[in-house]
Enzyme design. Structure first.
Site, mmCIF file in Angstrom:
data_model
loop_
_atom_site.group_PDB
_atom_site.id
_atom_site.type_symbol
_atom_site.label_atom_id
_atom_site.label_comp_id
_atom_site.label_asym_id
_atom_site.label_seq_id
_atom_site.Cartn_x
_atom_site.Cartn_y
_atom_site.Cartn_z
ATOM 1 N N CYS A 1 0.838 -1.203 0.000
ATOM 2 C CA CYS A 1 0.000 0.000 0.000
ATOM 3 C C CYS A 1 0.876 1.258 0.000
ATOM 4 C CB CYS A 1 -0.984 -0.029 1.160
ATOM 5 S SG CYS A 1 -2.411 1.058 0.905
ATOM 6 N N HIS B 1 -3.589 -5.387 1.015
ATOM 7 C CA HIS B 1 -3.369 -5.821 2.391
ATOM 8 C C HIS B 1 -3.872 -7.258 2.534
ATOM 9 C CE1 HIS B 1 -2.322 -1.857 3.915
ATOM 10 N NE2 HIS B 1 -3.394 -1.348 3.350
#
Length: 502
Positions: free
Chosen positions: A341, A425
């Site tokens: 991310c 994630h």
């Protein structure tokens, strides 16, 4: 059965999240249809539900303890800190703006009370019981007027309150007594009693104090939970490797092969979803630690640059610390690096950010052929795909939109040499993919590490939730808890002066 309970704490990190999860797992094993609820959560660890809503990871974990799908109803207000003075406000799973602490507590918070109570009412109409988690301490008298997560919701919804105290910190009796004594008469009427958490030693030595506490407050203690290592799963913002206890105090299972695998996670500011590395820590022979100095990368077989709520701020921090140069050298030497991310964005060529930091054009580390533009709309998805020949599931929470201009495809991102980057994630929770990834890392690092063929992260998580349920079942007065959830606060509880100031 139809009822509810609010688990409050004498302090932050007293154990509210894990106690709530434990009560949920105990109830569901009794055949009760139960759901978790936290009206307002402040955390950088969040999760995406099936309907694309962002909620706190603690509530997602508690939903798993209940064996139900998490929904936005279970955490209607999520605050994601962006600095010392402001937070992004996520309402019913969607960001609605940035507010300072003064602006939020100065009026906006109280306006959300109706929404919060509506969500709780919907859950109570669907489930036999709803176990609510408070935030911080209910005796934060400076914030009581606008409280929507502790006594504010307990009073409005008629919930009994169980106050959890961490005896491992010391001063638990003073904390219990002081918490009740700083509440108004009306708030005190909701406080049914106490639960001692993290006790070490002989309970019989504690019992005289519990008897005196009962005499002083008229309230019983519903249980004394013993200290157990490694129960801090999906907490809010404490730096933990959830399946291994505190970082740098990890107990590592023996490796299957001849070598261990060392993973260094850059402890960037405003780190979010550091739970991504939990699945690595669950692998026998994998040692995970958080680092903040370049020399700590030297012996690492894999370096992870994790997610962050402040990508540009984290990039500045890496440069100031000398970690940025160390990462660039490491990538050039073909030593494994994984960016997730915000960490993925940092590894790219440049960032256009008029949303988060409002810094405009910022050069990245230039390791991956990626250009990032921050959009005002947040991406919230639950993607599925394939990488390294294995199926992968994950979730995305980000404003940055990545334009990948080269490299080898890797999930939604790319790979160049031994550097990988993705917005996903949770991908390492996919067992087959995690094992394939670790085999690649071990080969690149020259380690004779072999992933265990039977490690199931989902099964480990279930075992851990069952351990929480066992703690409640074995060390709490479950008959009294049952009556409390079913019938509400006991009648005739005494008022403990002085009470809250006017």
């Amino acid at each position: 059965m139809s009822g509810g309970l609010l688990v409050a704490g004498t302090t932050s990190d007293a154990g509210k999240s894990v106690v709530t999860a434990g009560i949920c797992r105990w109830l569901v094993r009794q055949g009760v249809k139960v759901a978790p609820f936290k009206a307002q959560n402040m955390s950088l660890n969040s999760f995406v539900t099936r309907e694309g809503a962002e909620i706190g990871r603690a509530q997602a974990m508690q939903a798993q303890a209940c064996r139900v799908e998490p929904t936005a109803l279970m955490n209607p207000v999520l605050l994601k800190p962006g600095g010392e003075q402001s937070s992004q406000v996520v309402l019913l799973g969607r960001p609605v703006g940035e507010l300072s602490a003064r602006g939020y507590h100065g009026g906006r918070q109280q306006k959300l009370l109706g929404t919060v109570l509506d969500c709780l009412e919907q859950l109570r109409g669907t489930y036999d019981a709803v176990i609510c988690e408070g935030a911080g301490s209910p005796a934060e008298i400076n914030l009581r007027r606008t409280d929507i997560v502790n006594m504010g919701i307990a009073r409005n919804a008629g919930l009994p309150v169980l106050v959890v105290g961490d005896i491992d910190r010391g001063g638990v009796f003073a904390s219990f007594f002081g918490t009740v004594a700083l509440l108004s008469r009306e708030d005190q009427e909701c406080v049914a009693g106490f639960l001692v958490n993290k006790f070490r030693g002989d309970v019989s030595l504690l019992e005289p104090g519990l008897d005196m506490l009962h005499g002083l407050t008229g309230r019983k203690t519903y249980g004394v939970l013993p200290f157990r290592h490694g129960l801090g799963i999906d907490e809010e913002d404490g730096l933990r490797v959830s399946l291994r206890g505190a970082v740098r105090e990890s107990v590592v299972a023996p490796p299957l092969g001849a070598d261990v695998l060392r993973v260094a996670v850059c402890a960037v500011p405003l780190m979010s979803n550091f739970t991504d590395v939990d699945a690595l820590a669950a692998e026998p022979g994998v040692v995970v630690r958080f680092v903040d100095r370049p020399e700590e990368l030297a012996d690492a077989d894999l370096v992870v640059v994790p997610g962050t709520r402040g990508t540009v701020r984290a990039l500045d921090w890496l440069r100031e610390r000398g970690l940025a140069d160390a990462l660039v050298r490491r990538a050039a030497e073909q030593r494994p690096v994984l960016g997730v991310c915000g960490g993925f964005q940092i590894l790219g060529e440049h960032i256009e950010d008029d949303v988060e930091s409002r810094r405009g054009h910022v050069d990245g580390l230039g390791i991956l052929p990626v250009r990032v533009r921050f959009a005002r709309e947040k991406t919230l998805t639950r993607p599925e795909g394939e990488a390294l020949g294995e199926r992968v599931e994950g979730y995305e929470i980000h404003h940055g939109v990545a334009d990948v201009t080269g490299g080898e495809a890797f999930l939604d991102g790319c790979r160049v040499g031994q550097t990988w980057g993705t917005h996903w994630h949770g991908s390492l929770e996919s067992d087959g993919f995690r094992r394939a990834f670790l085999r690649e890392v071990a080969a690149a690092a020259g380690r004779r590490f072999v992933p265990a063929p039977d490690t199931s992260f989902a099964a480990l998580r279930e075992e851990q939730l069952d351990r929480l349920g066992d703690l409640i079942e074995q060390h709490a007065d479950t008959d009294a808890l049952w009556r409390l959830i079913e019938s509400g606060p006991p009648q005739g509880l005494p008022f403990i002066p002085p009470g809250a100031p006017a």
